[in-house]
Design a protein around this motif. Structure first.
Motif, short mmCIF file in Angstrom:
data_model
loop_
_atom_site.label_atom_id
_atom_site.label_comp_id
_atom_site.label_asym_id
_atom_site.label_seq_id
_atom_site.Cartn_x
_atom_site.Cartn_y
_atom_site.Cartn_z
N UNK A 65 -10.33 -39.20 5.15
CA UNK A 65 -9.63 -39.64 6.70
C UNK A 65 -9.43 -38.73 7.48
N UNK A 66 -10.77 -37.75 7.26
CA UNK A 66 -10.96 -37.14 8.46
C UNK A 66 -11.69 -38.07 9.74
N UNK A 67 -12.18 -38.91 9.84
CA UNK A 67 -12.88 -39.49 10.81
C UNK A 67 -11.85 -40.62 12.09
N UNK A 68 -10.18 -39.87 11.01
CA UNK A 68 -9.32 -40.14 12.02
C UNK A 68 -8.45 -39.56 12.21
N UNK A 69 -8.95 -38.07 11.80
CA UNK A 69 -8.23 -36.85 12.33
C UNK A 69 -9.11 -36.57 13.26
N UNK A 70 -10.57 -36.22 13.91
CA UNK A 70 -11.08 -35.23 14.44
C UNK A 70 -10.79 -36.55 16.29
N UNK A 71 -11.13 -36.81 15.76
CA UNK A 71 -10.98 -37.46 17.15
C UNK A 71 -9.47 -37.74 18.55
N UNK A 88 -20.24 -39.83 18.65
CA UNK A 88 -21.20 -40.53 19.69
C UNK A 88 -20.40 -42.22 19.20
N UNK A 89 -20.76 -43.41 20.42
CA UNK A 89 -20.67 -44.52 19.37
C UNK A 89 -20.90 -44.70 18.63
N UNK A 90 -22.41 -44.85 18.26
CA UNK A 90 -23.15 -45.31 17.26
C UNK A 90 -24.49 -44.86 16.65
N UNK A 91 -24.57 -45.07 16.21
CA UNK A 91 -26.43 -44.11 15.63
C UNK A 91 -26.78 -45.56 14.89
N UNK A 92 -28.05 -45.49 15.35
CA UNK A 92 -29.16 -46.74 15.39
C UNK A 92 -29.37 -46.17 13.88
N UNK A 93 -29.19 -45.30 13.25
CA UNK A 93 -29.54 -44.40 12.06
C UNK A 93 -28.29 -45.56 10.71
N UNK A 94 -28.81 -45.81 10.01
CA UNK A 94 -28.40 -46.77 9.05
C UNK A 94 -27.33 -47.78 9.86
N UNK A 95 -27.08 -47.84 11.19
CA UNK A 95 -26.68 -49.09 11.59
C UNK A 95 -24.75 -48.50 11.88
N UNK A 96 -24.87 -47.49 11.84
CA UNK A 96 -23.54 -46.64 11.62
C UNK A 96 -22.22 -46.54 13.10
N UNK A 97 -21.19 -46.64 12.58
CA UNK A 97 -20.20 -46.58 13.92
C UNK A 97 -19.60 -45.34 13.74
N UNK A 98 -19.47 -45.12 15.16
CA UNK A 98 -19.41 -43.75 15.06
C UNK A 98 -17.78 -43.23 15.52
N UNK A 100 -16.58 -42.54 18.36
CA UNK A 100 -16.39 -42.89 19.93
C UNK A 100 -15.31 -42.17 20.81
N UNK A 101 -15.74 -40.87 20.24
CA UNK A 101 -15.44 -40.17 21.27
C UNK A 101 -16.44 -39.04 22.62
N UNK A 102 -18.01 -39.47 22.16
CA UNK A 102 -18.27 -39.16 23.72
C UNK A 102 -18.84 -41.24 23.52
#
Length: 201
Positions: A65-71, A88-98, A100-102
């Motif tokens: 649940x840290x993906x919701x805590x950190x932002x 960041x918003x996303x990364x090409x590595x593994x087509x990962x959604x980030x 969204x802070x930066x």
């Protein structure tokens, strides 16, 4: 600098945590490792490290649940290496959604340069109190295959085939692509500056 401040390193199984902890200790402070949301929220400073692959690291964040805590954190937060990329918003590595802070999309270096970039490189165009007493062109230590293209949140730049954002800042969030804990006196100064930060910047 506030004495006896509570410094928490986010522990989510994807960090070079011990070397960061030792670096903080060399500055005269103790940092604790935690994956507990309340501990993290109550810290004076939060460090968000990261080593490894973006997709699996984000899955580990989501599992706790840290993906919701950190932002939602309000104190100064420093993302290091993959930690910055995950902010960041996303990364090409593994087509990962980030997180969204930066407002940036993480790209992979082209095959025109040796990948990963490993070793010492210069930082320039320094802005922000994070780089107080750090000179233009100082060397820092990097290990990465993915980078953040130049963007509006940039507070430092590095050249490796392309110019890219090697440090970011938005509100109370900071990120560095390099490893300050492995960057000798320059990295030590940057960590010291982070511990001195107040929310007014």
């Amino acid at each position: 600098m506030k004495e006896n401040q509570k410094i928490v390193i986010i522990d989510y199984g994807a960090g070079n945590i011990q070397s960061i902890k030792f670096a903080i200790k060399r500055l005269g402070f103790e940092a604790e490792l935690s994956s507990d949301a309340s501990e993290i929220r109550n810290a004076d400073k939060v460090i968000f490290p990261g080593v490894g692959e973006a997709g699996s690291a984000m899955r580990m964040l989501k599992s706790t649940g840290l993906d919701e805590v950190i932002p939602t954190l309000k104190q100064p937060v420093l993302g290091i290496c993959l930690g910055m990329q995950l902010m960041c918003n996303s990364s090409e590595e593994g087509k990962t959604k980030g997180l969204g802070i930066f407002d940036a999309e993480v790209k992979r270096f082209s095959n025109h340069v040796k990948v990963p970039q490993i070793g010492w490189n210069q930082i320039s165009n320094l802005e922000s109190a994070l780089f107080e007493k750090v000179k233009e062109g100082e060397y820092v230590y990097l290990v990465h295959s993915y980078y953040v293209p130049e963007c509006k949140d940039e507070i430092a730049r590095t050249e490796y085939g392309v110019n890219y954002s090697t440090a970011l800042h938005r509100d109370n969030f900071y990120g560095v692509q390099f490893h300050p804990e492995k960057s000798s006196i320059t990295g030590e100064q940057i960590l010291k500056n982070f511990l001195k930060l107040e929310l007014a910047e």
